[in-house]
Design an enzyme around this catalytic site. Sequence first.
Site, PDB file in Angstrom:
ATOM      1  N   ASP A  65       0.829  -1.213   0.000  1.00 16.80           N
ATOM      2  CA  ASP A  65       0.000   0.000   0.000  1.00 16.80           C
ATOM      3  C   ASP A  65       0.859   1.257   0.000  1.00 16.80           C
ATOM      4  OD1 ASP A  65       0.944  -0.432   2.571  1.00 16.80           O
ATOM      5  OD2 ASP A  65      -1.005  -0.868   3.421  1.00 16.80           O
ATOM      6  N   ASN A 134      -7.879  -2.797  14.220  1.00 15.15           N
ATOM      7  CA  ASN A 134      -9.280  -3.042  13.839  1.00 15.15           C
ATOM      8  C   ASN A 134      -9.421  -4.189  12.836  1.00 15.15           C
ATOM      9  OD1 ASN A 134      -8.350  -1.928  11.481  1.00 15.15           O
ATOM     10  ND2 ASN A 134      -9.786  -0.211  11.431  1.00 15.15           N
ATOM     11  N   HIS A 136      -7.626  -4.618  10.017  1.00 15.35           N
ATOM     12  CA  HIS A 136      -7.327  -4.347   8.608  1.00 15.35           C
ATOM     13  C   HIS A 136      -6.011  -5.002   8.191  1.00 15.35           C
ATOM     14  CE1 HIS A 136      -5.018  -0.536   9.849  1.00 15.35           C
ATOM     15  NE2 HIS A 136      -4.166  -1.140   9.048  1.00 15.35           N
ATOM     16  N   GLU A 141      -9.887  -1.530   5.130  1.00  8.20           N
ATOM     17  CA  GLU A 141     -10.558  -1.240   6.394  1.00  8.20           C
ATOM     18  C   GLU A 141     -11.841  -2.072   6.528  1.00  8.20           C
ATOM     19  OE1 GLU A 141      -9.016   0.307   8.535  1.00  8.20           O
ATOM     20  OE2 GLU A 141      -8.187   2.238   7.911  1.00  8.20           O
TER      21      GLU A 141
END
Length: 255
Positions: A65, A134, A136, A141
């Site tokens: 990314d 979380n 990801h 996400e």
Amino acid sequence: MHIIIRPTADEVAVAAADIVVPHIRRGATLGLATGSTPVATYQELIRRHDAGEVSFADCRAFLLDEYIGLAPEHEQSYHHTIRHEFTAHIDIDDALVASPDGMAADPHAAADTYEHAIVNAGGIGVQLLGVGTNGHIGFNEPGTALTMPTHVTTLHPQTIADNARFFDTAEDVPVHVLTQGLGTIRRAGHLVLLATGQHKAAAVACLAEGPLTTMCPASVLQLHNNVTVIVDEAAASGLKNLEYYRFAEANPLKV
Ligand code: GLP
């Protein structure tokens, strides 16, 4: 999913290097993750490279990314980070360390270009992954379709808060990013996810033992046939099936 539990983060890095090195020796295309978790693994791989145990000369690499709006030379761009932390210290050809173009005038076109580059390279052989608090992976996400290719997306406020430590202020964290999608990640041959520390315990439990759900993007690993999850005791502390994972690791099939 093969779950390996090690007492400390340093031992996680050694276990990860043990798994990745045979891929490197075969000249595999490497999928590289940024974030703080894989840094110890990169240091272990650099150590083995310096000791003459492994060469990256036949490898190429794709990052997961990139932030939109950070130039490659920006200290916090992943283009810069991966070189600073890893690839500048090994014998990989720098021209073959690819990342999404965060400065492209058309980020959506840049996403397509990146996806095609991975496909044209024959796909990723081994993909290193961290996991966000979380759940990801890459920058996929919660709520991201499990089939997505490389795409443009918006960071969750939790991720911005988590990553603010690398910037002067939270306002400096870019809100938009380019990321390999969960569909891209699922096409890699071998997924190796690393997690260390108590703050990752909930994410590890959700990815390994929770339901398959877009609300925990890393749970997509449950759909892959060749996944190794390497965690320290703290990150493993939310797992329910610990006794079984320890038993399976202590009793490998001897052939
Ligand atoms: C970022 C990266 C992810 C990484 C995550 C966790 O969001 N895009 O690839 O897994 O951070 O980072 P850390 O390892 O620093 O906890």
